[in-house]
Scaffold this active site. Structure first.
Site, PDB file in Angstrom:
ATOM      1  N   HIS A  87      -2.146   0.486  -1.576  1.00  0.00           N
ATOM      2  CA  HIS A  87      -2.827   0.747  -0.308  1.00  0.00           C
ATOM      3  C   HIS A  87      -2.363   2.035   0.391  1.00  0.00           C
ATOM      4  CE1 HIS A  87      -4.450  -3.354  -0.275  1.00  0.00           C
ATOM      5  NE2 HIS A  87      -3.224  -3.826  -0.452  1.00  0.00           N
TER       6      HIS A  87
ATOM      7  N   GLU B 173      -8.427  -7.187   8.178  1.00  0.00           N
ATOM      8  CA  GLU B 173      -7.331  -6.692   7.349  1.00  0.00           C
ATOM      9  C   GLU B 173      -6.023  -6.829   8.122  1.00  0.00           C
ATOM     10  OE1 GLU B 173      -4.305  -3.873   6.401  1.00  0.00           O
ATOM     11  OE2 GLU B 173      -5.654  -3.636   8.133  1.00  0.00           O
TER      12      GLU B 173
ATOM     13  N   ASN C 291      -8.386  -9.451   4.413  1.00  0.00           N
ATOM     14  CA  ASN C 291      -7.397 -10.112   3.555  1.00  0.00           C
ATOM     15  C   ASN C 291      -6.534 -11.113   4.316  1.00  0.00           C
ATOM     16  OD1 ASN C 291      -5.827  -8.294   4.983  1.00  0.00           O
ATOM     17  ND2 ASN C 291      -4.908  -7.321   3.187  1.00  0.00           N
TER      18      ASN C 291
ATOM     19  N   ASN D  84      -3.127  -5.089   8.845  1.00  0.00           N
ATOM     20  CA  ASN D  84      -2.570  -4.141   9.813  1.00  0.00           C
ATOM     21  C   ASN D  84      -3.337  -4.148  11.131  1.00  0.00           C
ATOM     22  OD1 ASN D  84      -0.528  -3.313   8.109  1.00  0.00           O
ATOM     23  ND2 ASN D  84      -1.640  -1.521   7.365  1.00  0.00           N
TER      24      ASN D  84
ATOM     25  N   ASP E 241       3.974  -1.277  -0.733  1.00  0.00           N
ATOM     26  CA  ASP E 241       3.070  -0.121  -0.789  1.00  0.00           C
ATOM     27  C   ASP E 241       3.540   0.977   0.154  1.00  0.00           C
ATOM     28  OD1 ASP E 241       2.405  -2.206   1.003  1.00  0.00           O
ATOM     29  OD2 ASP E 241       0.393  -1.450   1.316  1.00  0.00           O
TER      30      ASP E 241
END
Length: 280
Positions: A238, A163, A157, A165, A13
């Site tokens: 994303h 998430e 995720n 990052n 992404d």
């Protein structure tokens, strides 16, 4: 025209975000900085160079942080493969890396432009951004905006609440979200709605050429891993959402909120705790 620095960890992404930024007339891509995330620093920096080679992009690329500020390194090989960008052909780099560390490149670029003209677009872990603002705090007041791909206000995720990052360097994320500059969190709640569906892939295929082939190969590989790991029919794009927001601010709706990054929870570390009822 929006002046931007993309801070990234390519990543499928990320590659799409770089191509979108370089190819859109509304964006002035000042440079690309890299940070370990989807894979190790050496691998993802090589990937950034390859993406530029595919599309003939000639902007500085500066290699940055190889590990998070505090915690052990986590990579996403289950999604992005052993290179971090498995699937498409990755050509040899066509130019050398910038001699500066990514942190210094960010500082030099922000400080050399007029105040409130440079936008930071971190679409990987926030290690470089946190280090840059700590090394030269003046950039905080000079940056026009920080558009972060990361976080979520519903579910994660990597864990039920975190998430990737943010999870891989929550201390850096906490510093960036806590600083006195305008931050937009482009989280999973939005990006999981932005999918490379068949209609989009057909439009890209109709263009033809090397870049089209590269993009389709990117989506084929990451689409297969997203089907296997997350049971998605199509892969999210994303990181490109952050670039799209600068091209056209009306592409999605934002809401003001206070965002805190959980650093101590046994099960919630890396969670972006979002309070929509409080002014940041």
């Amino acid at each position: 025209m929006k002046k931007i620095i993309i801070d990234c960890d390519p990543g499928h992404d990320d590659a799409i975000a770089i191509l979108l930024a370089a190819g859109n007339p509304e964006i002035d891509l000042l440079g690309i900085t890299t940070v370990a995330g989807n894979q190790t620093l050496e691998k993802i920096t090589r990937n950034a160079q390859s993406v530029c080679a595919v599309a003939g992009i000639n902007v500085p690329i500066a290699k940055g942080s190889s590990v998070p500020l505090v915690q052990k390194q986590v990579v996403a090989g289950d999604i992005h493969g052993t290179t971090g960008l498995d699937g498409p052909f990755l050509p040899e780099p066509t130019f050398d890396l910038d001699s500066r560390h990514a942190v210094d490149f960010i500082i030099d670029t922000v400080m050399s432009h007029e105040p409130n003209t440079v936008n930071l677009v971190p679409i990987g872990p926030l290690t470089n951004i946190a280090l840059a603002m700590r090394k030269e705090p003046q950039i905080i007041s000079r940056v026009e905006s920080v558009i972060v791909m990361g976080g979520a206000y519903t579910r994660g995720n990597v864990s039920p609440v975190a998430e990737f990052n943010i999870y891989v360097d929550p201390e850096a994320a906490d510093a960036v979200f806590s600083a006195d500059w305008p931050v937009t969190m482009v989280g999973l709640d939005l990006t999981h709605q932005a999918l490379a569906r068949k209609e989009l892939q057909d439009r890209v295929a109709a263009i033809g050429g090397d870049i089209s082939t590269f993009v389709l190969d990117v989506w084929e590989f990451v689409g297969s891993t997203y089907r296997e790991v997350y049971e998605f029919d199509y892969p999210p794009i994303h990181d490109a959402c952050c670039v799209a927001a600068l091209i056209n601010p009306n592409v999605f709706t934002t809401a003001r909120a206070e965002v805190k990054v959980e650093l101590r929870g046994e099960y919630t570390r890396g969670m972006t705790v979002t309070n929509f009822e409080s002014e940041p």
